[in-house]
Design an enzyme around this catalytic site. Structure first.
Site, PDB file in Angstrom:
ATOM      1  N   ARG A 169       0.856  -1.190   0.000  1.00  0.00           N
ATOM      2  CA  ARG A 169       0.000   0.000   0.000  1.00  0.00           C
ATOM      3  C   ARG A 169       0.889   1.235   0.000  1.00  0.00           C
ATOM      4  O   ARG A 169       1.286   1.732   1.039  1.00  0.00           O
ATOM      5  CB  ARG A 169      -0.907  -0.004   1.223  1.00  0.00           C
ATOM      6  CG  ARG A 169      -1.850   1.192   1.296  1.00  0.00           C
ATOM      7  CD  ARG A 169      -2.774   1.063   2.505  1.00  0.00           C
ATOM      8  NE  ARG A 169      -3.629   2.216   2.647  1.00  0.00           N
ATOM      9  CZ  ARG A 169      -3.255   3.353   3.241  1.00  0.00           C
ATOM     10  NH1 ARG A 169      -2.042   3.496   3.732  1.00  0.00           N
ATOM     11  NH2 ARG A 169      -4.112   4.356   3.325  1.00  0.00           N
TER      12      ARG A 169
ATOM     13  N   LYS B 239      -3.563   6.306   8.448  1.00  0.00           N
ATOM     14  CA  LYS B 239      -4.236   6.652   7.200  1.00  0.00           C
ATOM     15  C   LYS B 239      -4.664   8.116   7.282  1.00  0.00           C
ATOM     16  O   LYS B 239      -5.386   8.495   8.207  1.00  0.00           O
ATOM     17  CB  LYS B 239      -5.454   5.737   7.013  1.00  0.00           C
ATOM     18  CG  LYS B 239      -6.170   5.943   5.707  1.00  0.00           C
ATOM     19  CD  LYS B 239      -7.271   4.920   5.506  1.00  0.00           C
ATOM     20  CE  LYS B 239      -8.083   5.334   4.314  1.00  0.00           C
ATOM     21  NZ  LYS B 239      -8.996   4.364   3.822  1.00  0.00           N
TER      22      LYS B 239
ATOM     23  N   SER C 219     -13.093  -2.493   1.110  1.00  0.00           N
ATOM     24  CA  SER C 219     -13.333  -1.898   2.426  1.00  0.00           C
ATOM     25  C   SER C 219     -14.785  -1.474   2.553  1.00  0.00           C
ATOM     26  O   SER C 219     -15.331  -0.835   1.646  1.00  0.00           O
ATOM     27  CB  SER C 219     -12.461  -0.648   2.614  1.00  0.00           C
ATOM     28  OG  SER C 219     -11.112  -0.992   2.572  1.00  0.00           O
TER      29      SER C 219
HETATM   30  N1  3NM Z   1      -7.435   1.472   6.105  1.00  0.00           N
HETATM   31  P1  3NM Z   1      -2.750   0.991  11.470  1.00  0.00           P
HETATM   32  S1  3NM Z   1      -7.547   2.218   8.523  1.00  0.00           S
HETATM   33  C1  3NM Z   1      -5.026   1.389   5.589  1.00  0.00           C
HETATM   34  O1  3NM Z   1     -10.468   2.092   7.819  1.00  0.00           O
HETATM   35  C2  3NM Z   1      -6.140   1.617   6.508  1.00  0.00           C
HETATM   36  O2  3NM Z   1     -10.190   1.245   5.858  1.00  0.00           O
HETATM   37  C3  3NM Z   1      -8.294   1.764   7.079  1.00  0.00           C
HETATM   38  O3  3NM Z   1      -3.073   1.324   9.949  1.00  0.00           O
HETATM   39  C4  3NM Z   1      -9.753   1.705   6.907  1.00  0.00           C
HETATM   40  O4  3NM Z   1      -2.738  -0.482  11.600  1.00  0.00           O
HETATM   41  C5  3NM Z   1      -6.021   2.022   7.833  1.00  0.00           C
HETATM   42  O5  3NM Z   1      -1.373   1.574  11.675  1.00  0.00           O
HETATM   43  C6  3NM Z   1      -4.746   2.254   8.581  1.00  0.00           C
HETATM   44  O6  3NM Z   1      -3.782   1.671  12.312  1.00  0.00           O
HETATM   45  C7  3NM Z   1      -4.302   1.068   9.364  1.00  0.00           C
END
Ligand code: 3NM
Length: 204
Positions: free
Chosen positions: A39, A139, A110
Site C-alpha cells: 500500500r 491513514k 473496504s
Molecule cells: N485502512 P494501522 S484504517 C489502511 O479504515 C487503513 O479502511 C483503514 O493502519 C480503513 O494499523 C487504515 O497503523 C490504517 O492503524 C491502518
C-alpha cells in the site's frame, strides 16, 4: 479464498517504514504474517518507476516465502507485478470491473458502514475489510472509528464472507476483533513501528 489467509494481514508501503521495507517484510513473514498488501499511498508515497521497483522487490519476497501478495488500489500494478490480488476502497476502481478484468485474483473491498454495505457488490469480492475499528493516525483520511460492533454487525449480515478488521489494531486489542467475528486482523504500524517484529507478530 481460504479465510485462514486473513489471520495476520500485514499492510505496508515505504511511507510507513523507518528502515528497509524488504527487511521489515521478511521479518514479519518469518514471524508468521499470512498475507501481505503493498500500500504505497499518502503524501510521502513513491510514484511511477520507484513504486514499481519497490513493489517488485516485495513481490519477490512474498514469492520466496509463498505468501499472497495483494496490491492496494492499482489495477495496472497487479498486472505488471503478477500480484495475487487487489484491495480497493469505496471510492477506488469498482469491484465489478476488477472482477471482470481479474476473474481469478483475490479482490478485497473496504466497507465501513451500512450505507457503504448496501451499495457494495459483496458477491464480486473475496473478502471484506472492516474499519477503522480503533483510532489510527496511519491513514491520512481515515473515517471515524466504528468499533468492534461493526464487525459483529457485518458478521450477522455476511455469515460466510471472509472479514478482516483494520485500523488501530495491536497485540492488546486484536483478540476483541476476532471475538467480534473477524477472520483476521490487518495492521500497519503495529508491525512497522515495532522494536521487535517477531514478538509483535507472535503476540498478535
Ligand atoms: N485502512 P494501522 S484504517 C489502511 O479504515 C487503513 O479502511 C483503514 O493502519 C480503513 O494499523 C487504515 O497503523 C490504517 O492503524 C491502518
Amino acid at each position: 479464498m481460504d479465510r485462514a489467509l486473513l489471520r495476520k494481514y500485514f499492510i505496508m508501503g515505504s511511507q510507513n517504514c523507518e528502515r528497509e521495507p524488504v527487511e521489515i517484510l521478511k521479518e514479519a513473514i518469518e514471524a508468521g504474517v499470512t498475507i501481505f498488501q503493498f500500500r504505497e499511498k499518502g503524501s510521502y508515497a513513491l510514484k511511477g518507476q520507484a513504486k514499481v521497483n519497490l513493489g517488485r522487490q516485495l513481490r519477490d519476497v512474498c514469492l520466496t516465502y509463498d505468501i499472497p501478495f495483494i496490491i492496494n488500489d492499482d489495477a495496472e500494478l497487479v498486472e505488471i507485478l503478477g500480484a495475487d490480488g487487489i484491495h480497493v476502497g469505496q471510492d477506488d476502481e469498482k469491484a465489478e470491473a476488477l472482477r471482470e478484468r481479474y476473474p481469478d485474483k483475490i479482490i478485497g473491498l473496504s466497507v465501513s458502514n451500512m450505507r457503504e454495505f448496501e451499495r457494495s457488490p459483496i458477491d464480486q469480492v473475496d473478502y471484506v475489510g472492516a474499519g477503522p475499528i480503533f483510532g489510527t493516525s496511519t491513514k491520512e483520511d481515515a473515517k471515524v472509528p466504528v468499533g468492534t460492533a461493526w464487525i459483529k454487525r457485518l458478521r450477522e449480515e455476511l455469515p460466510n464472507t471472509p472479514i478482516v478488521g483494520i485500523g488501530g489494531i495491536t497485540p492488546e486489542n486484536a483478540q476483541e476483533v476476532i471475538e467480534a467475528g473477524a477472520d483476521g486482523v490487518s495492521v500497519i504500524s503495529a508491525i512497522t513501528r515495532s522494536n521487535d517484529i517477531s514478538k509483535t507478530v507472535q503476540s498478535l
